[in-house]
Motif scaffolding. Structure first.
Motif, PDB file in Angstrom:
ATOM      1  N   PRO A 106       0.802  -1.229   0.000  1.00  0.00           N
ATOM      2  CA  PRO A 106       0.000   0.000   0.000  1.00  0.00           C
ATOM      3  C   PRO A 106       0.830   1.273   0.000  1.00  0.00           C
ATOM      4  O   PRO A 106       0.380   2.310  -0.490  1.00  0.00           O
ATOM      5  N   LYS A 119     -12.189 -11.669  -2.143  1.00  0.00           N
ATOM      6  CA  LYS A 119     -13.032 -10.591  -1.607  1.00  0.00           C
ATOM      7  C   LYS A 119     -13.370 -10.835  -0.133  1.00  0.00           C
ATOM      8  O   LYS A 119     -13.394  -9.898   0.674  1.00  0.00           O
ATOM      9  N   GLU A 179     -10.244  -9.968   1.849  1.00  0.00           N
ATOM     10  CA  GLU A 179     -10.051  -8.518   1.937  1.00  0.00           C
ATOM     11  C   GLU A 179     -11.025  -7.890   2.934  1.00  0.00           C
ATOM     12  O   GLU A 179     -10.642  -7.010   3.720  1.00  0.00           O
ATOM     13  N   ALA A 180     -12.282  -8.352   2.920  1.00  0.00           N
ATOM     14  CA  ALA A 180     -13.274  -7.815   3.860  1.00  0.00           C
ATOM     15  C   ALA A 180     -12.926  -8.200   5.298  1.00  0.00           C
ATOM     16  O   ALA A 180     -13.003  -7.371   6.219  1.00  0.00           O
ATOM     17  N   HIS A 205      -9.787  -6.179   6.404  1.00  0.00           N
ATOM     18  CA  HIS A 205     -10.114  -4.777   6.692  1.00  0.00           C
ATOM     19  C   HIS A 205     -10.925  -4.668   7.981  1.00  0.00           C
ATOM     20  O   HIS A 205     -10.708  -3.754   8.795  1.00  0.00           O
ATOM     21  N   TYR A 244      -7.396  -1.652   7.482  1.00  0.00           N
ATOM     22  CA  TYR A 244      -6.776  -1.202   6.234  1.00  0.00           C
ATOM     23  C   TYR A 244      -6.808  -2.343   5.232  1.00  0.00           C
ATOM     24  O   TYR A 244      -7.047  -3.499   5.595  1.00  0.00           O
ATOM     25  N   GLN A 245      -6.572  -2.008   3.965  1.00  0.00           N
ATOM     26  CA  GLN A 245      -6.642  -3.008   2.908  1.00  0.00           C
ATOM     27  C   GLN A 245      -5.323  -3.778   2.805  1.00  0.00           C
ATOM     28  O   GLN A 245      -4.248  -3.182   2.855  1.00  0.00           O
ATOM     29  N   SER A 247      -2.235  -5.933   1.075  1.00  0.00           N
ATOM     30  CA  SER A 247      -1.523  -5.963  -0.200  1.00  0.00           C
ATOM     31  C   SER A 247      -1.354  -7.413  -0.638  1.00  0.00           C
ATOM     32  O   SER A 247      -1.792  -8.352   0.039  1.00  0.00           O
ATOM     33  N   GLN A 291      -4.795   1.212  -7.279  1.00  0.00           N
ATOM     34  CA  GLN A 291      -4.966  -0.221  -7.064  1.00  0.00           C
ATOM     35  C   GLN A 291      -4.360  -0.999  -8.228  1.00  0.00           C
ATOM     36  O   GLN A 291      -4.304  -0.506  -9.351  1.00  0.00           O
TER      37      GLN A 291
END
Length: 389
Positions: free
Chosen positions: A267, A296, A299-300, A303, A308-309, A311, A376
């Motif tokens: 990031p 997905k 990632e959810a 987070h 935070y997202q 990498s 991204q």
């Protein structure tokens, strides 16, 4: 005589009761939880390169929590011990020794080649698996040792990027910038890129080696690079250094393509580089359509847990724990050593798609060119078939 017999029988019964009581005292308490399986994590959590180390650690924490929520491995919880190698070889050696002395079954780490290569001998000697989420050094391929990797070798990753630069973008004159903070990796990656790019007539008109691009270093590297009048730049550097140099060359008016090694993909690249890193190109594992729901969810969950997202380093680190869990399950259920258990895991359903692992711990997966768009990574071209060099 009767009295004596009764007395003798009573004493015998008493001793039986005492023996039973002692036996029960020595047995584990009914319902006691089985001993957890200790695993380690060792990466750079402070200083340069800490962005990759931190996201890697957090992804490992998440994976361990998820596995434990499902009941652990063979009914045993995983217990994570995390250490900071500080990006220093001696510190890494001490931290590895701490983890090994604590009785870990395996260690996830290190995150750079400079820390991993010296560690392999120690883990070989102790016969404890070391699973690196990110290391891709060519020299580590095909070794019957205790190292496993989650990313394909530089020879594969750099090759498709160099071929694209030469054959599709039509670049003829490139400047190479190599960050010596992780020299084992960056020199190896750039050599792989160079071999492919020059094979078809391309030229490396300048090679610049740096040790950090903060402050004036980035400006000096940018000036030297542009003085060679290249039509493109290729860099093997960490996220911050790559971002600083991209900023400088764009400020100086360079509009040509910029290609990056995978080490820069955290990031911090977009956070620091902003508009200057838009359009930079790299090569990484492809996210196949069937894996997108898994990615997905990860990632959810990531987070939601850390705010935070993640990498790609986080993706590879999460995959590493899943691979280790499969190896532990195989070793415990089939009474194998952990090395044998890991060697029996031929296929991993990774967050980006299937990863095939050979007996030497070398992975094969579908690769893809990617580009930074709106901060991204996004696919640049369709992914080649899995295993294609």
């Amino acid at each position: 005589m009767k009295a004596n017999c009764a007395s003798s029988g009573g004493v015998e019964r008493l001793w039986r009761l005492v023996a039973l009581w002692l036996t029960l005292c020595l047995l584990p308490a009914c319902g006691e939880a089985p001993e957890p399986i200790k695993i380690g994590y060792c990466g750079t959590l402070t200083g340069r390169g800490a962005d990759a180390g931190v996201v890697g650690r957090d992804a490992v924490i998440l994976a361990v929590e998820q596995i434990n929520a499902r009941g652990g491995v063979a009914g045993r919880r995983l217990e994570l011990l995390a250490r900071n190698d500080g990006g220093d070889e001696e510190t890494a050696r001490v931290m590895d020794q701490e983890l090994l002395d604590a009785g870990v079954a395996a260690v996830i780490g290190h995150m750079t080649s400079d820390m991993t290569v010296p560690a392999v001998a120690t883990f070989n000697q102790r016969r404890v698996p070391l699973i690196s989420p990110t290391v891709s050094l060519n020299a580590l391929v095909g070794k019957d040792d205790y190292l496993w990797r989650m990313r394909p070798a530089n020879a594969q990753l750099a090759k498709i990027l160099a071929a694209y630069a030469r054959d599709v973008l039509g670049l003829k004159r490139l400047v190479a910038i190599v960050d010596l903070a992780n020299a084992a990796y960056t020199r190896d990656w750039m050599e792989s890129f160079y071999r492919e790019f020059t094979k078809g007539g391309g030229q490396m008109v300048e090679r610049i080696e740096i040790e950090g691009a903060l402050g004036g270093y980035a400006m000096a590297a940018a000036r030297k690079a542009l003085a060679a009048k290249p039509d493109g730049l290729t860099m093997a550097a960490n996220a911050l250094d790559a971002a600083f140099i991209c900023q400088q060359v764009r400020k100086m008016g360079f509009k040509g393509p910029i290609m990056l090694a995978g080490w820069a993909l955290s990031p911090a690249l977009a956070q620091q580089g902003g508009a200057s890193v838009e359009g930079v190109i790299t090569s990484e594992l492809a996210c196949l359509p069937e894996a997108q729901p898994r990615l997905k969810r990860f990632e959810a969950d990531f987070h939601g847990r850390f705010g935070y997202q993640p990498s790609l380093t986080g993706v590879h680190s999460h995959n590493a724990v899943q691979f280790l869990a499969l190896g532990l399950e195989a070793s415990l259920s089939r009474k194998l050593s952990l090395k044998q258990g890991l060697q029996s895991v031929g296929l991993i359903n990774g967050l980006l798609g299937p990863i095939t692992m050979d007996r030497y711990g070398d992975p094969t997966a579908a690769l893809q060119l990617q580009v930074v768009r709106d901060g991204q990574l996004a696919p640049l071209v369709p992914a080649p078939p899995a295993g294609r060099d």
